[in-house]
Write an enzyme that holds these catalytic residues in place. Sequence first.
Site, PDB file in Angstrom:
ATOM      1  N   LYS A  42      35.390  83.331  18.463  1.00 15.72           N
ATOM      2  CA  LYS A  42      35.965  84.433  17.667  1.00 15.72           C
ATOM      3  C   LYS A  42      36.576  85.500  18.571  1.00 15.72           C
ATOM      4  O   LYS A  42      37.571  86.114  18.216  1.00 15.72           O
ATOM      5  CB  LYS A  42      34.909  85.038  16.732  1.00 15.72           C
TER       6      LYS A  42
ATOM      7  N   LYS B 282      39.171  70.753  11.395  1.00 13.03           N
ATOM      8  CA  LYS B 282      38.254  71.086  10.307  1.00 13.03           C
ATOM      9  C   LYS B 282      39.082  71.642   9.142  1.00 13.03           C
ATOM     10  O   LYS B 282      40.073  72.342   9.373  1.00 13.03           O
ATOM     11  CB  LYS B 282      37.326  72.178  10.852  1.00 13.03           C
TER      12      LYS B 282
ATOM     13  N   LYS C 239      41.534  76.964   4.893  1.00 10.46           N
ATOM     14  CA  LYS C 239      42.657  77.506   4.126  1.00 10.46           C
ATOM     15  C   LYS C 239      43.719  78.065   5.069  1.00 10.46           C
ATOM     16  O   LYS C 239      44.917  77.905   4.847  1.00 10.46           O
ATOM     17  CB  LYS C 239      42.148  78.603   3.187  1.00 10.46           C
TER      18      LYS C 239
END
Length: 331
Positions: A113, A193, A196
């Site tokens: 992240k 993976k 959206k």
Amino acid sequence: MTKKIMLSGIQPTGELHIGNYLGAIKNWVSLFEKYYGYFIVVDYHAITIEYDVSVMQKRIIEAAIEYLACGLTPDKCSIFIQSHVPAHTELAWIFNSVIPVAELERMTQYKDKSKNNETNINAGLLTYPALMASDILLYQPHAVPVGEDQAQHLELTRMIARKFNARYGEYFIEPDTIHSNVPRILGLDGQRKMSKSLQNHISLRMTDKETETAILRKGVTDLNRKLKTDKGNPDICNMYKWHTIFSSEDEQKECAQSCRNASIGCVDCKRILVKNINNELSPIREKINELENNKDYVYDVLSDGAKKANEIASSILNGAKEKMGLLSHRE
Ligand code: SF4
């Protein structure tokens, strides 16, 4: 007989897709015979990355609606929003004083992240595991169904429980992990993976037609099969992997055989898959539409869930504070 407790959560970062459904929610529903569930819409986790403030409330309610539509009904579990139960952030602060910084810095999700949010590497990204440990340990669950990507966090949660117990005396139970027995599916691209943001997903809210269009246009098959007359190999076809989850055994055999001897084209093979996905999602989509028109019910469910969660969580938090020698608040 009192049921055991399970607990899990999902971030309200967008419409749930079939990857979330198969890898998480469907598994939770199958565990209801043995477990009572606490399911959390983890909104505080979602604010550690950039997000659109104007749609956050909508996303939170949508996540709750999707939970309910997938079968997480209030007679079997409590659904609530993380920020409606203040004990989560309070216990997270306590855990921040237990976890070594080095343990936080080595977390894979923190590293990933941070790489993807270079302009906003905030402290919340680093201390995320303290809040996650708090989400879990406040309910003393016997089991936590998680995906592989959360296994490291759960291991850290167990370590936090051990460290707290070693310093202040036995208190928190180390929860077990339950892995989903449904194989993880990749996105339509067959590479990454399902997500959206990568636009490689089939969302629970898509219409039958949108599902068909996405699969026919974007579903990656055996790339060596250029023409309908070429023989294909289902073992390296991402759409065939989806068949193994959504289609009947007979249909799987028929598609695999017809692919190998080139008697079926990829479009027809995908149409069978589309039919089966739409069949499986049809009752969920109907329920989503029904709940979208009955939001008062959804708010009631969340309110009841938060009430129940607050009772348990504040009692566990107060117990932890006592163990630590903190002075209880007197009314
Ligand atoms: Fe995949 Fe079906 Fe095409 Fe074979 S026919 S490559 S299994 S989509």
